[in-house]
Design an enzyme around this catalytic site. Structure first.
Site, PDB file in Angstrom:
ATOM      1  N   GLY A 200       0.817  -1.202   0.000  1.00 10.94           N
ATOM      2  CA  GLY A 200       0.000   0.000   0.000  1.00 10.94           C
ATOM      3  C   GLY A 200       0.851   1.251   0.000  1.00 10.94           C
ATOM      4  O   GLY A 200       2.051   1.198   0.256  1.00 10.94           O
ATOM      5  N   PRO A 202       2.571   4.873   0.967  1.00 12.99           N
ATOM      6  CA  PRO A 202       3.197   5.281   2.213  1.00 12.99           C
ATOM      7  C   PRO A 202       2.199   5.970   3.133  1.00 12.99           C
ATOM      8  O   PRO A 202       1.312   6.687   2.667  1.00 12.99           O
ATOM      9  CB  PRO A 202       4.272   6.281   1.781  1.00 12.99           C
ATOM     10  N   GLY A 203       2.316   5.728   4.399  1.00 17.49           N
ATOM     11  CA  GLY A 203       1.495   6.429   5.372  1.00 17.49           C
ATOM     12  C   GLY A 203       0.134   5.824   5.613  1.00 17.49           C
ATOM     13  O   GLY A 203      -0.695   6.399   6.298  1.00 17.49           O
ATOM     14  N   THR A 204      -0.115   4.640   5.073  1.00 13.65           N
ATOM     15  CA  THR A 204      -1.434   4.044   5.254  1.00 13.65           C
ATOM     16  C   THR A 204      -1.479   3.132   6.481  1.00 13.65           C
ATOM     17  O   THR A 204      -2.492   2.487   6.729  1.00 13.65           O
ATOM     18  CB  THR A 204      -1.848   3.232   4.015  1.00 13.65           C
ATOM     19  N   GLY A 205      -0.375   3.056   7.203  1.00 12.51           N
ATOM     20  CA  GLY A 205      -0.419   2.316   8.463  1.00 12.51           C
ATOM     21  C   GLY A 205       0.159   0.914   8.403  1.00 12.51           C
ATOM     22  O   GLY A 205      -0.172   0.076   9.237  1.00 12.51           O
ATOM     23  N   LYS A 206       1.052   0.650   7.471  1.00  8.64           N
ATOM     24  CA  LYS A 206       1.629  -0.690   7.370  1.00  8.64           C
ATOM     25  C   LYS A 206       2.521  -0.983   8.573  1.00  8.64           C
ATOM     26  O   LYS A 206       2.423  -2.047   9.191  1.00  8.64           O
ATOM     27  CB  LYS A 206       2.419  -0.821   6.058  1.00  8.64           C
ATOM     28  N   THR A 207       3.376  -0.016   8.892  1.00 11.22           N
ATOM     29  CA  THR A 207       4.242  -0.190  10.052  1.00 11.22           C
ATOM     30  C   THR A 207       3.403  -0.330  11.317  1.00 11.22           C
ATOM     31  O   THR A 207       3.668  -1.171  12.176  1.00 11.22           O
ATOM     32  CB  THR A 207       5.183   1.018  10.194  1.00 11.22           C
ATOM     33  N   HIS A 422     -18.105   7.129 -13.946  1.00  5.81           N
ATOM     34  CA  HIS A 422     -17.315   6.180 -14.728  1.00  5.81           C
ATOM     35  C   HIS A 422     -17.288   4.808 -14.032  1.00  5.81           C
ATOM     36  O   HIS A 422     -17.603   3.786 -14.641  1.00  5.81           O
ATOM     37  CB  HIS A 422     -15.894   6.742 -14.889  1.00  5.81           C
ATOM     38  N   GLU A 423     -16.961   4.819 -12.754  1.00  4.82           N
ATOM     39  CA  GLU A 423     -16.890   3.548 -12.019  1.00  4.82           C
ATOM     40  C   GLU A 423     -18.272   2.905 -11.919  1.00  4.82           C
ATOM     41  O   GLU A 423     -18.408   1.680 -12.037  1.00  4.82           O
ATOM     42  CB  GLU A 423     -16.299   3.755 -10.625  1.00  4.82           C
TER      43      GLU A 423
HETATM   44  P1  ADP Z   1       3.378   3.140   6.450  1.00  5.69           P
HETATM   45  O1  ADP Z   1       4.214   2.160   7.204  1.00  5.69           O
HETATM   46  O2  ADP Z   1       2.259   2.497   5.692  1.00  5.69           O
HETATM   47  O3  ADP Z   1       4.148   4.093   5.616  1.00  5.69           O
HETATM   48  P2  ADP Z   1       2.856   4.096   9.073  1.00  5.69           P
HETATM   49  O4  ADP Z   1       2.374   2.859   9.716  1.00  5.69           O
HETATM   50  O5  ADP Z   1       4.265   4.481   9.333  1.00  5.69           O
HETATM   51  O6  ADP Z   1       2.626   4.046   7.519  1.00  5.69           O
HETATM   52  O7  ADP Z   1       1.874   5.265   9.469  1.00  5.69           O
HETATM   53  C1  ADP Z   1       2.364   6.519   9.847  1.00  5.69           C
HETATM   54  C2  ADP Z   1       1.467   7.110  10.896  1.00  5.69           C
HETATM   55  O8  ADP Z   1       0.200   7.423  10.360  1.00  5.69           O
HETATM   56  C3  ADP Z   1       1.197   6.178  12.045  1.00  5.69           C
HETATM   57  O9  ADP Z   1       2.186   6.257  13.008  1.00  5.69           O
HETATM   58  C4  ADP Z   1      -0.138   6.683  12.559  1.00  5.69           C
HETATM   59  O10 ADP Z   1       0.034   7.773  13.406  1.00  5.69           O
HETATM   60  C5  ADP Z   1      -0.812   7.168  11.292  1.00  5.69           C
HETATM   61  N1  ADP Z   1      -1.738   6.170  10.758  1.00  5.69           N
HETATM   62  C6  ADP Z   1      -1.637   5.572   9.553  1.00  5.69           C
HETATM   63  N2  ADP Z   1      -2.662   4.725   9.349  1.00  5.69           N
HETATM   64  C7  ADP Z   1      -3.414   4.765  10.457  1.00  5.69           C
HETATM   65  C8  ADP Z   1      -4.623   4.101  10.856  1.00  5.69           C
HETATM   66  N3  ADP Z   1      -5.247   3.215  10.065  1.00  5.69           N
HETATM   67  N4  ADP Z   1      -5.112   4.380  12.077  1.00  5.69           N
HETATM   68  C9  ADP Z   1      -4.484   5.258  12.869  1.00  5.69           C
HETATM   69  N5  ADP Z   1      -3.384   5.913  12.554  1.00  5.69           N
HETATM   70  C10 ADP Z   1      -2.832   5.692  11.363  1.00  5.69           C
HETATM   71 ZN    ZN Z   2     -12.547   2.506 -16.063  1.00  4.12          ZN
END
Ligand code: ADP
Ligand code: ZN
Length: 602
Positions: A200, A202-207, A422-423
């Site tokens: 996914g 960046p920043g979607t909460g994978k870590t 469209h979708e």
């Molecule tokens: P990724 O690893 O996908 O780049 P991170 O896990 O590092 O993203 O997310 C960065 C920060 O964004 C987290 O520390 C948190 O504060 C916030 N965050 C991201 N997704 C969520 C979520 N689903 N719920 C709550 N906080 C989130």
């Molecule tokens: Zn289409």
């Protein structure tokens, strides 16, 4: 790759400098002077010893009284030897030390070349030993010394800290169960995946998810980033991977998290330096380690990437990262939940409605939303406010949106509407064509690069044989997006490019490959295989220009004909299009059940 190059370059540079320095240090500074000047230096006592050789004289600088004689002369005066019969007399009169009548060229060579070379090679070997071979004792200590990988224990992050991402959580639940009670699984011989890839933007909460898995199951969490390996000395990355897994093995059950897997897991064999690139070594080591430990040892490897397509296929093979979990941008409902998580502990004014905020922030990731709350709080603090007000949040949103716009992640209202219809078009056509796959999810949450929204159809079963009707209806679904734009707005957009490409591919295969065209009959013509239909490459066969033109013409006719049919279908269902698109615009995603009930209602 780039790093590796500059790395070797700096190596060579340092080595050369050391070499030059030693050379310079050992060899004296040579002053070429005239014979007269040389004699003057002798009489003035700047020279106190000489070497007489066949063709020249060398005079060595006088060392001041009390000072220690240096190991190697610092300054040498050199002059050609003239046939002066009184030379020896002259030197003796001036109390000059005559060292030798003949210069020892061998010693000179040893001093100025062999010694530096030996020292240089020695230093080189020392470095190679420390960094070079992965696995030398030296490198292990160095690796540990440089950046010890320390497990985090007792993480208090749980699934409650992760808002939304229900599907991902569900999939990870099994891993948690396993880490908590491995016996239960091993007793029955259940196979637990070793490696799970979180995919996914960046920043979607994978870590965050990975940490939450560790927190939920109460096991240590080892974390390392793929990009950490890149700047390292040769062999260090591989050693570090080994070190990591050694520690993890001892600490099992535990979680190993590799962030930015793509940084070290890019497909191999693209390096300009040929085979042995640092990254490649590290990647190979990772593969070796992953294959090395038994699946039920209790080490679970989670990795994150936003570019799964560039990963080395070896990483995705069974027994490695064979399970993938999509961690996507949040939709409206999920954004509300994420805002709630981050608004905890922040003093918000009573008037603030998080849903309004969520509505204003389509395309934001969890990290963007966390950032939004944080920025707004800082703004409020700076102005000496007691609580965070809507104006602060508005200002923060504007600031973040400006940043996202640069990255092309925000749609304006009009674009959003186009995407929604469209979708919806794809989905409605899919629902109305009997052989089309079931609609699983429709979404207008902005994706990564390229697709603005998507309609996910799940195949009901694996297909190897497709009928003519099925192929035609696949084309219909693909054309549905553009057709809806046409029906609703009497205008079409560039958003359909990818759909059209796929539709054309199918049509061309039907005409030229599967013999499904009346004009061209049952013959097949040379054509690239369509990856969609699991077809091998056709053997090369030349076709005439005229046939090629005919194929093009038939493909065009087929697509035109299907487009007309799809337009008829959708004109008939205009009301339904409006209904579904309205819900989509409102909620950003529609799941299978809700879509089914909308269809039933329309
Ligand atoms: P990724 O690893 O996908 O780049 P991170 O896990 O590092 O993203 O997310 C960065 C920060 O964004 C987290 O520390 C948190 O504060 C916030 N965050 C991201 N997704 C969520 C979520 N689903 N719920 C709550 N906080 C989130
Ligand atoms: Zn289409």
């Amino acid at each position: 790759m780039k790093n590796k190059t500059s790395f070797s370059l700096s190596y060579a540079l340092v080595a050369t400098l050391i070499f030059l320095f030693i050379q310079n240090w050992l060899s004296p500074q040579v002053l070429n002077v005239s014979y007269t000047q040389f004699k003057k230096h002798v009489t003035e006592k700047t020279i106190n010893s000489v070497v007489i050789s066949n063709d020249r004289l060398k005079g060595f600088e006088k060392i001041e009284d009390g000072k220690q004689e240096p190991l190697f002369p610092k300054l040498v005066y050199v002059t050609p030897r003239v046939g002066d019969p009184n030379l020896i007399d002259f030197f003796e009169k001036n109390n000059i030390d005559i060292i030798a009548a003949n210069e020892n060229t061998l010693l000179k060579a040893i001093l100025s070349w062999v010694v530096p070379t030996v020292i240089f090679v020695g230093i080189w070997m020392f470095f190679m030993k420390r960094f070079g071979q992965a696995g030398g004792a030296g490198i292990m200590t160095l690796g540990k010394h440089k950046a010890k990988i320390i497990a985090q224990t007792d993480l208090d992050i749980t699934f409650a800290s992760v808002a939304g991402q229900d599907e991902a959580k569900q999939e990870l639940q099994e891993v948690i169960e396993f880490l908590k009670t491995p016996d239960k699984f091993t007793r029955l011989g259940a196979k637990i995946p070793k490696g799970i890839l979180l995919v996914g933007p960046p920043g979607t909460g994978k870590t965050l998810l990975a940490k939450a898995v560790a927190g939920e199951s109460g096991v240590p969490f080892f974390s390392i980033s793929g990009s950490d390996f890149i700047e390292m000395f040769v062999g260090l990355g591989a050693a570090r991977v080994r070190d990591l897994f050694e520690q993890a093995g001892k600490t099992a059950p535990c979680i190993v998290f590799i962030d930015e897997l793509d940084a070290l897991g890019k497909a191999r064999g693209t390096g300009m330096m040929g085979g042995h690139d640092e990254r490649e070594q590290t990647l190979n080591q990772l593969l070796v380690e992953m294959d090395g430990f038994e699946p039920n040892k209790g080490v679970i490897i989670l990795a994150a990437t936003n570019r799964p397509e560039i990963l080395d296929p070896a990483l995705l093979r069974p027994g490695r990262f064979d399970r993938h979990i999509l961690v996507d941008r949040p939709d409206l409902k999920e954004r509300v939940a994420i805002l709630e998580v981050h608004a905890r502990g922040v003093k918000l004014a009573a008037e603030i409605n998080l849903e309004v905020l969520a509505r204003r922030t389509p395309g934001f990731t969890g990290a963007d939303l966390a950032n939004l709350i944080n920025e707004a709080t800082l703004l409020a603090v700076r102005q000496g406010k007691e609580q965070v007000e809507m104006t602060d949040l508005e200002a923060a949103i504007d600031r973040i949106i400006a940043g996202l716009e640069k990255k092309n992640r925000v749609l304006n209202e009009r674009e959003k509407k186009f995407v929604a219809y469209h979708e919806t078009g794809h989905a409605v056509v899919a629902a109305l064509r009997s052989t089309a796959e079931k609609v699983h999810k429709i979404s207008i949450v902005p994706r990564g690069i390229g697709a603005l929204g998507f309609t996910l159809q799940l195949p009901t079963e694996d297909r190897y044989l497709l009928s003519r009707t099925e192929l035609l209806e696949k084309i219909d679904v693909l054309l549905g997006g553009r057709a809806a734009e046409e029906v609703i707005f009497s205008e079409i957009t560039t958003g359909a490019q990818n759909d059209l490409q796929k539709a054309t591919e199918i049509a061309r295969s039907m005409v030229a490959l599967y013999g499904m065209n009346d004009t061209l009959g049952h013959a097949t013509y040379r054509q690239q295989a369509s990856p969609l239909l699991h077809q091998g490459l056709m053997p090369e066969r030349e076709i005439s220009d005229q046939t090629a033109r005919q194929i093009d013409e038939e493909v065009r006719l087929l697509l035109d004909e299907r487009m007309k049919l799809v337009l008829v279908t959708l004109r008939d269902k205009k009301e339904l299009l409006h209904n579904v698109a309205a819900v989509l615009l409102e909620k950003e995603t529609i799941e299978a059940e809700e879509f089914a009930s909308l269809m039933a209602g329309g």
